[in-house]
Design a protein around this motif. Structure first.
Motif, PDB file in Angstrom:
ATOM      1  N   LEU A  17     -47.079 -15.854  49.437  1.00 16.89           N
ATOM      2  CA  LEU A  17     -47.695 -14.793  48.650  1.00 16.89           C
ATOM      3  C   LEU A  17     -47.139 -14.743  47.222  1.00 16.89           C
ATOM      4  CD1 LEU A  17     -49.582 -12.317  48.690  1.00 16.89           C
ATOM      5  CD2 LEU A  17     -47.597 -10.972  49.376  1.00 16.89           C
ATOM      6  N   LEU A  18     -45.817 -14.914  47.084  1.00 17.82           N
ATOM      7  CA  LEU A  18     -45.173 -14.724  45.784  1.00 17.82           C
ATOM      8  C   LEU A  18     -45.421 -15.868  44.806  1.00 17.82           C
ATOM      9  CD1 LEU A  18     -41.767 -13.175  46.860  1.00 17.82           C
ATOM     10  CD2 LEU A  18     -43.734 -12.031  45.846  1.00 17.82           C
TER      11      LEU A  18
ATOM     12  N   MET B 184     -49.521 -14.716  37.135  1.00 18.12           N
ATOM     13  CA  MET B 184     -48.962 -13.933  36.030  1.00 18.12           C
ATOM     14  C   MET B 184     -48.569 -14.827  34.867  1.00 18.12           C
ATOM     15  SD  MET B 184     -46.722 -11.120  38.110  1.00 18.12           S
ATOM     16  CE  MET B 184     -46.034 -10.402  36.646  1.00 18.12           C
ATOM     17  N   GLY B 185     -48.046 -16.009  35.160  1.00 17.43           N
ATOM     18  CA  GLY B 185     -47.720 -16.956  34.088  1.00 17.43           C
ATOM     19  C   GLY B 185     -48.962 -17.430  33.359  1.00 17.43           C
TER      20      GLY B 185
ATOM     21  N   LEU C 131     -51.783 -15.778  33.150  1.00 20.93           N
ATOM     22  CA  LEU C 131     -52.294 -14.630  32.394  1.00 20.93           C
ATOM     23  C   LEU C 131     -51.514 -14.450  31.093  1.00 20.93           C
ATOM     24  CD1 LEU C 131     -54.198 -12.187  32.325  1.00 20.93           C
ATOM     25  CD2 LEU C 131     -52.389 -10.904  33.491  1.00 20.93           C
ATOM     26  N   GLY C 132     -50.205 -14.596  31.152  1.00 17.60           N
ATOM     27  CA  GLY C 132     -49.383 -14.505  29.943  1.00 17.60           C
ATOM     28  C   GLY C 132     -49.727 -15.592  28.939  1.00 17.60           C
ATOM     29  N   LEU C 133     -49.965 -16.786  29.418  1.00 15.97           N
ATOM     30  CA  LEU C 133     -50.351 -17.892  28.540  1.00 15.97           C
ATOM     31  C   LEU C 133     -51.717 -17.650  27.922  1.00 15.97           C
ATOM     32  CD1 LEU C 133     -49.313 -20.651  27.584  1.00 15.97           C
ATOM     33  CD2 LEU C 133     -50.553 -21.665  29.494  1.00 15.97           C
ATOM     34  N   ALA C 134     -52.647 -17.105  28.704  1.00 13.88           N
ATOM     35  CA  ALA C 134     -53.986 -16.799  28.179  1.00 13.88           C
ATOM     36  C   ALA C 134     -53.919 -15.718  27.116  1.00 13.88           C
ATOM     37  CB  ALA C 134     -54.900 -16.371  29.322  1.00 13.88           C
ATOM     38  N   VAL C 135     -53.099 -14.700  27.318  1.00 16.39           N
ATOM     39  CA  VAL C 135     -52.941 -13.634  26.317  1.00 16.39           C
ATOM     40  C   VAL C 135     -52.293 -14.188  25.046  1.00 16.39           C
ATOM     41  CG1 VAL C 135     -51.722 -11.473  25.835  1.00 16.39           C
ATOM     42  CG2 VAL C 135     -52.912 -11.771  27.996  1.00 16.39           C
TER      43      VAL C 135
END
Length: 48
Positions: A6-7, A14-15, A17-21
């Motif tokens: 799961l983790l 999350m990584g 998503l951070g790169l996309a932002v």
């Protein structure tokens, strides 16, 4: 071991998503004037 199933996808998501932002911020010019904000604090505004 089942916790890792799961983790790991959550951490990768999350990584990503951070790169996309970060790339979105680069495309929209968030990092263009790095010195302007630092110099703006030194300029005194004239009081009227």
């Amino acid at each position: 071991m089942s916790g890792l199933v799961l983790l790991i996808p959550i951490a990768l998501g999350m990584g990503g998503l951070g790169l996309a932002v970060f790339f979105w911020a680069m495309r929209n010019g968030q990092f263009e004037d790095l010195d302007g904000a630092a110099n703006r604090i030194l300029i005194e505004d004239e009081e009227q």
